[in-house]
Enzyme design. Sequence first.
Site, PDB file in Angstrom:
ATOM      1  N   TYR A 133      -1.636  -1.263  10.036  1.00 18.29           N
ATOM      2  CA  TYR A 133      -1.830  -1.404   8.584  1.00 18.29           C
ATOM      3  C   TYR A 133      -0.573  -0.954   7.838  1.00 18.29           C
ATOM      4  CZ  TYR A 133      -4.001  -1.212   3.981  1.00 18.29           C
ATOM      5  OH  TYR A 133      -4.294  -1.416   2.645  1.00 18.29           O
ATOM      6  N   SER A 140       0.852  -1.195   0.000  1.00 18.86           N
ATOM      7  CA  SER A 140       0.000   0.000   0.000  1.00 18.86           C
ATOM      8  C   SER A 140       0.884   1.241   0.000  1.00 18.86           C
ATOM      9  CB  SER A 140      -0.872   0.004   1.259  1.00 18.86           C
ATOM     10  OG  SER A 140      -1.444   1.273   1.473  1.00 18.86           O
TER      11      SER A 140
HETATM   12  N1  LIG Z   1      -8.664  -0.663  -1.791  1.00 18.57           N
HETATM   13  C1  LIG Z   1      -7.626   0.141  -1.512  1.00 18.57           C
HETATM   14  O1  LIG Z   1      -7.764   1.391  -1.479  1.00 18.57           O
HETATM   15  C2  LIG Z   1      -6.263  -0.447  -1.269  1.00 18.57           C
HETATM   16  C3  LIG Z   1      -5.167   0.426  -1.296  1.00 18.57           C
HETATM   17  C4  LIG Z   1      -3.894  -0.089  -1.075  1.00 18.57           C
HETATM   18  C5  LIG Z   1      -3.724  -1.431  -0.842  1.00 18.57           C
HETATM   19  N2  LIG Z   1      -4.800  -2.255  -0.811  1.00 18.57           N
HETATM   20  C6  LIG Z   1      -4.551  -3.687  -0.544  1.00 18.57           C
HETATM   21  O2  LIG Z   1      -5.045  -4.446  -1.634  1.00 18.57           O
HETATM   22  C7  LIG Z   1      -5.370  -5.753  -1.181  1.00 18.57           C
HETATM   23  C8  LIG Z   1      -6.754  -6.125  -1.697  1.00 18.57           C
HETATM   24  O3  LIG Z   1      -7.690  -5.215  -1.153  1.00 18.57           O
HETATM   25  P1  LIG Z   1      -9.034  -4.804  -1.896  1.00 18.57           P
HETATM   26  O4  LIG Z   1      -9.150  -3.345  -1.761  1.00 18.57           O
HETATM   27  O5  LIG Z   1      -9.117  -5.421  -3.228  1.00 18.57           O
HETATM   28  O6  LIG Z   1     -10.083  -5.446  -0.862  1.00 18.57           O
HETATM   29  P2  LIG Z   1     -11.472  -6.231  -1.058  1.00 18.57           P
HETATM   30  O7  LIG Z   1     -12.194  -5.762  -2.265  1.00 18.57           O
HETATM   31  O8  LIG Z   1     -12.143  -6.164   0.259  1.00 18.57           O
HETATM   32  O9  LIG Z   1     -10.986  -7.753  -1.322  1.00 18.57           O
HETATM   33  C9  LIG Z   1     -10.312  -8.473  -0.328  1.00 18.57           C
HETATM   34  C10 LIG Z   1     -10.163  -9.917  -0.781  1.00 18.57           C
HETATM   35  O10 LIG Z   1      -9.376 -10.617   0.198  1.00 18.57           O
HETATM   36  C11 LIG Z   1     -10.122 -11.740   0.687  1.00 18.57           C
HETATM   37  N3  LIG Z   1      -9.751 -11.915   2.089  1.00 18.57           N
HETATM   38  C12 LIG Z   1      -9.877 -11.013   3.098  1.00 18.57           C
HETATM   39  N4  LIG Z   1      -9.461 -11.548   4.253  1.00 18.57           N
HETATM   40  C13 LIG Z   1      -9.039 -12.810   3.979  1.00 18.57           C
HETATM   41  C14 LIG Z   1      -8.525 -13.876   4.773  1.00 18.57           C
HETATM   42  N5  LIG Z   1      -8.383 -13.770   6.122  1.00 18.57           N
HETATM   43  N6  LIG Z   1      -8.205 -15.034   4.158  1.00 18.57           N
HETATM   44  C15 LIG Z   1      -8.381 -15.184   2.819  1.00 18.57           C
HETATM   45  N7  LIG Z   1      -8.871 -14.211   2.034  1.00 18.57           N
HETATM   46  C16 LIG Z   1      -9.215 -13.047   2.603  1.00 18.57           C
HETATM   47  C17 LIG Z   1     -11.594 -11.363   0.453  1.00 18.57           C
HETATM   48  O11 LIG Z   1     -12.457 -12.483   0.301  1.00 18.57           O
HETATM   49  P3  LIG Z   1     -13.205 -13.168   1.590  1.00 18.57           P
HETATM   50  O12 LIG Z   1     -13.768 -12.053   2.412  1.00 18.57           O
HETATM   51  O13 LIG Z   1     -14.220 -14.106   1.004  1.00 18.57           O
HETATM   52  O14 LIG Z   1     -12.123 -13.914   2.304  1.00 18.57           O
HETATM   53  C18 LIG Z   1     -11.485 -10.657  -0.900  1.00 18.57           C
HETATM   54  O15 LIG Z   1     -11.407 -11.602  -1.946  1.00 18.57           O
HETATM   55  C19 LIG Z   1      -5.253  -5.728   0.344  1.00 18.57           C
HETATM   56  O16 LIG Z   1      -4.018  -6.306   0.717  1.00 18.57           O
HETATM   57  C20 LIG Z   1      -5.262  -4.235   0.673  1.00 18.57           C
HETATM   58  O17 LIG Z   1      -4.564  -3.955   1.866  1.00 18.57           O
HETATM   59  C21 LIG Z   1      -6.082  -1.801  -1.030  1.00 18.57           C
END
Ligand SMILES: NC(=O)c1ccc[n+]([C@@H]2O[C@H](COP(=O)([O-])OP(=O)(O)OC[C@H]3O[C@@H](n4cnc5c(N)ncnc54)[C@H](OP(=O)(O)O)[C@@H]3O)[C@@H](O)[C@H]2O)c1
Length: 278
Positions: A146, A136
């Site tokens: 985080y 991130s």
């Molecule tokens: N969105 C942002 O602004 C942003 C910015 C920077 C970095 N990120 C990073 O990008 C990554 C993806 O985030 P996203 O924004 O795409 O989030 P998201 O749309 O909420 O998707 C999260 C995914 O991870 C899975 N997941 C969550 N907890 C889990 C666990 N304990 N075991 C296995 N699977 C799990 C969820 O499925 P289930 O709930 O079914 O397990 C889902 O498929 C994360 O590492 C986040 O920190 C996001």
Amino acid sequence: MPHALVTGATSGIGAAFAEQLAAAGYDLTLVARDPDRLARTADALRRDHAVRVAVLAADLASDDGLARVAERAAAEPLDLLVNNAGFAHPAGFLRTPAADEVRMLRVHCEAVLRLTHAALPGMNARGRGGIVNVSSLWAFFPRSTYGASKAWINAFSRSLADARIARPGVRVMALCPGYVRTALHERSGRDTSSIPRVMWTGADAVVRTALRDLERGRTVCVPGAPNKALVVLGRLTGRRFAGRVLQRLGSRPRRALTGGPRAPVPTAVQEPDSPGGS
Ligand SMILES: NC(=O)c1ccc[n+]([C@@H]2O[C@H](COP(=O)([O-])OP(=O)(O)OC[C@H]3O[C@@H](n4cnc5c(N)ncnc54)[C@H](OP(=O)(O)O)[C@@H]3O)[C@@H](O)[C@H]2O)c1
């Protein structure tokens, strides 16, 4: 056919990785907790791209779930591992139960370490492969557990590449997106209304940039000009100053919107509205 394993593949950035990799002809192993959502995601990818898609329902914060995914990552001849699963907390450090902070470390750090440890020997032996660890923008700035967990991802990814633990032909990259329109913000219950539009990116664009930078052999990828500018500002002015700028623009606990009473916090643990994540 090349084969990729993507964690957190049912939503947001992980789903965009799965989609773009399937479109590029990768067979896939998808990991997430919700089996129904996994099945629906896999069906759509098989239908749209005629690739083979396996699913593994597992909680990466649990011993059993992580062991099962690590076993699969070691057994499959993987061309690409995308360590993407992650989440944010609704509140700051002292308002979050310690067990939840530890759960974040398990998913953001331990799972990344264990799956890399499982997949890398095969990639090294074949002299080819890639690992994308989704970090991130907060890896560069103070942001509680985080940001600290994402800073670990950056240091870990860099050291695998720089210390030649990943052999020539095997690429390891930390992907550091800024604000991406995904379910993460809603799921963590945070208010994102103060984040300027210019700071937001789509998951598809983030993944396109990531795959391009991996191909170019980058170790750290920061998609988007405003995010790159913030990282440079951090280097020039100090992380705390740039972190404050980013925090002002950032998401906050939703209580401001709901107008509900603030949960009482004992004096000993009073803290500023330090954000929980992303
Ligand atoms: N969105 C942002 O602004 C942003 C910015 C920077 C970095 N990120 C990073 O990008 C990554 C993806 O985030 P996203 O924004 O795409 O989030 P998201 O749309 O909420 O998707 C999260 C995914 O991870 C899975 N997941 C969550 N907890 C889990 C666990 N304990 N075991 C296995 N699977 C799990 C969820 O499925 P289930 O709930 O079914 O397990 C889902 O498929 C994360 O590492 C986040 O920190 C996001």
